[in-house]
Design an enzyme around this catalytic site. Structure first.
Site, short mmCIF file in Angstrom:
data_model
loop_
_atom_site.label_atom_id
_atom_site.label_comp_id
_atom_site.label_asym_id
_atom_site.label_seq_id
_atom_site.Cartn_x
_atom_site.Cartn_y
_atom_site.Cartn_z
CE LYS A 146 -3.55 2.46 2.56
NZ LYS A 146 -4.51 2.42 3.66
CE LYS B 17 -5.96 1.94 -0.55
NZ LYS B 17 -6.44 2.02 0.78
C1 PBG Z 1 -7.47 3.53 5.50
C2 PBG Z 1 -7.69 3.33 4.05
C3 PBG Z 1 -7.48 4.26 3.03
C4 PBG Z 1 -7.99 3.69 1.86
C5 PBG Z 1 -8.45 2.41 2.20
N1 PBG Z 1 -8.23 2.20 3.55
C6 PBG Z 1 -6.97 5.65 3.06
C7 PBG Z 1 -5.62 5.94 3.52
O1 PBG Z 1 -4.76 5.08 3.69
O2 PBG Z 1 -5.38 7.13 3.73
C8 PBG Z 1 -8.05 4.35 0.54
C9 PBG Z 1 -9.12 3.89 -0.36
C10 PBG Z 1 -9.41 4.78 -1.52
O3 PBG Z 1 -8.78 5.82 -1.74
O4 PBG Z 1 -10.35 4.43 -2.25
N2 PBG Z 1 -6.46 2.94 6.08
#
Ligand code: PBG
Length: 325
Positions: free
Chosen positions: A196, A249
């Protein structure tokens, strides 16, 4: 044998033949639809930067889940907007938490017809908006593992089918696996947000989930977008710790990471086509600059072609509608 014996255009002329030799096929059960659940009854707060998406109270969320299921989407990913927040995100560990309530309500109505994936993270539940407990101005890894573990346990007990940690703390998959196993939940799979990235593409989500950090950013725990080998290390560690599915992601700017993950590891790969990727397509579509439906299908196809077995996307309902046509 080269031209003129070989003519690749020969296989492109007839649309039936063209479809027959298509190397990538989208299927209904490729998709997971993210949803946002908030307190109250009969609440529908549209998320302005994500047309078609809303924060929904549990009653309306259940209605939406029915519609989603009727469209042929087989799974949802739940995010919660709690009534109150605290310094550590303890509110997310309560058996009466907003997502726990939503899970029970969906299961009551739809039983096991819809696979429920529960996101596990603290950022929606902390006053400061970071993904864990703050010590000396940064998220403390090992303390955060404990809140994540109890949140995961509570969500699994409420009936979540899959637990999906998105916090990027080191060691969280192992800790979550351990607590689930100790509580007779060894059959609940973990879909880990393994690679991520600290991405600007999460902008609209933070409005949707009310989870923007109040100070600093997430670069001390999420990955540097410049790195690919490091993503393989993250994935390898998550697999060692017990992840059943690994996730990359965002998806579109990271198709190379999806490709490497699929080819270097023998495990199902999920890709999250995140909020910013969704909003850009919606905005350009609304302006008439692109053919939105065509781009939506092209994006999903490219993510699958890169190697994703599962695609998490806010377009899930619209894509399945096209597939069912
Ligand atoms: C939270 C989380 C996030 C997303 C999914 N889980 C945001 C972040 O890490 O700031 C992002 C999902 C999206 O942008 O569609 N931990």
């Amino acid at each position: 044998m080269a031209f003129p014996i070989t003519r690749l255009r020969r296989l492109r002329k007839n649309p039936i033949l063209r479809d027959m030799i298509s190397e990538t096929h989208l299927e209904l059960n490729d998709f997971i639809m993210p949803l946002f659940v908030c307190p109250g009854t009969n609440v529908n707060n549209p998320i302005s930067s994500m047309p078609g998406n809303s924060q929904l109270s549990v009653d309306l969320l259940v209605e939406e889940c029915k519609r989603i299921h009727d469209c042929g989407v087989s799974s949802v990913l739940l995010f919660g907007i709690p009534e109150s927040k605290d310094e550590h995100g303890h509110v997310a560990c309560s058996d009466d938490g907003i997502v726990q309530k939503a899970i029970r309500a969906i299961k009551d109505t739809l039983q096991n017809k819809l696979l429920i994936v529960a996101d596990v993270c603290n950022c929606e539940y902390t006053t400061h908006g970071h993904c864990g407990t703050i010590v000396d101005g940064d998220v403390h890894n090992d303390l955060t593992l404990e809140t994540l573990a109890s949140q995961a346990l509570s969500l699994a007990k409420a009936g979540a089918d899959v637990i999906a940690p998105s916090d990027m703390m080191d060691g969280r998959v192992k800790r979550i696996r351990q607590i689930l196993d100790e509580n007779s939940l060894s059959n609940i799979p973990i879909m880990s947000y393994s690679a991520k990235y600290a991405s600007g593409f999460y902008g609209p989500f933070r409005e949707a989930a009310e989870s923007a950090p109040k100070f600093g950013d997430r670069r001390s725990y999420q990955m540097n977008p410049a790195n690919s080998d490091e993503a393989m290390r993250e994935i390898a560690l998550d697999i060692e710790e017990g992840a059943d599915i690994v996730m990359v992601k965002p998806a579109l700017s990271y198709l190379d990471i999806i490709y490497r993950a699929k080819h270097e590891f023998n495990i199902p790969v999920a890709a999250y086509n995140v909020s910013g990727e969704f909003s850009m397509v919606k905005a350009a579509g609304a302006n008439g600059w692109i053919d939105e439906e065509r781009i939506m299908m092209e994006v999903a196809t490219s993510i699958k072609r890169a190697g994703a077995d599962i695609i998490i996307t806010y377009f899930a309902k619209e894509i399945t509608a096209v597939l069912n046509r």
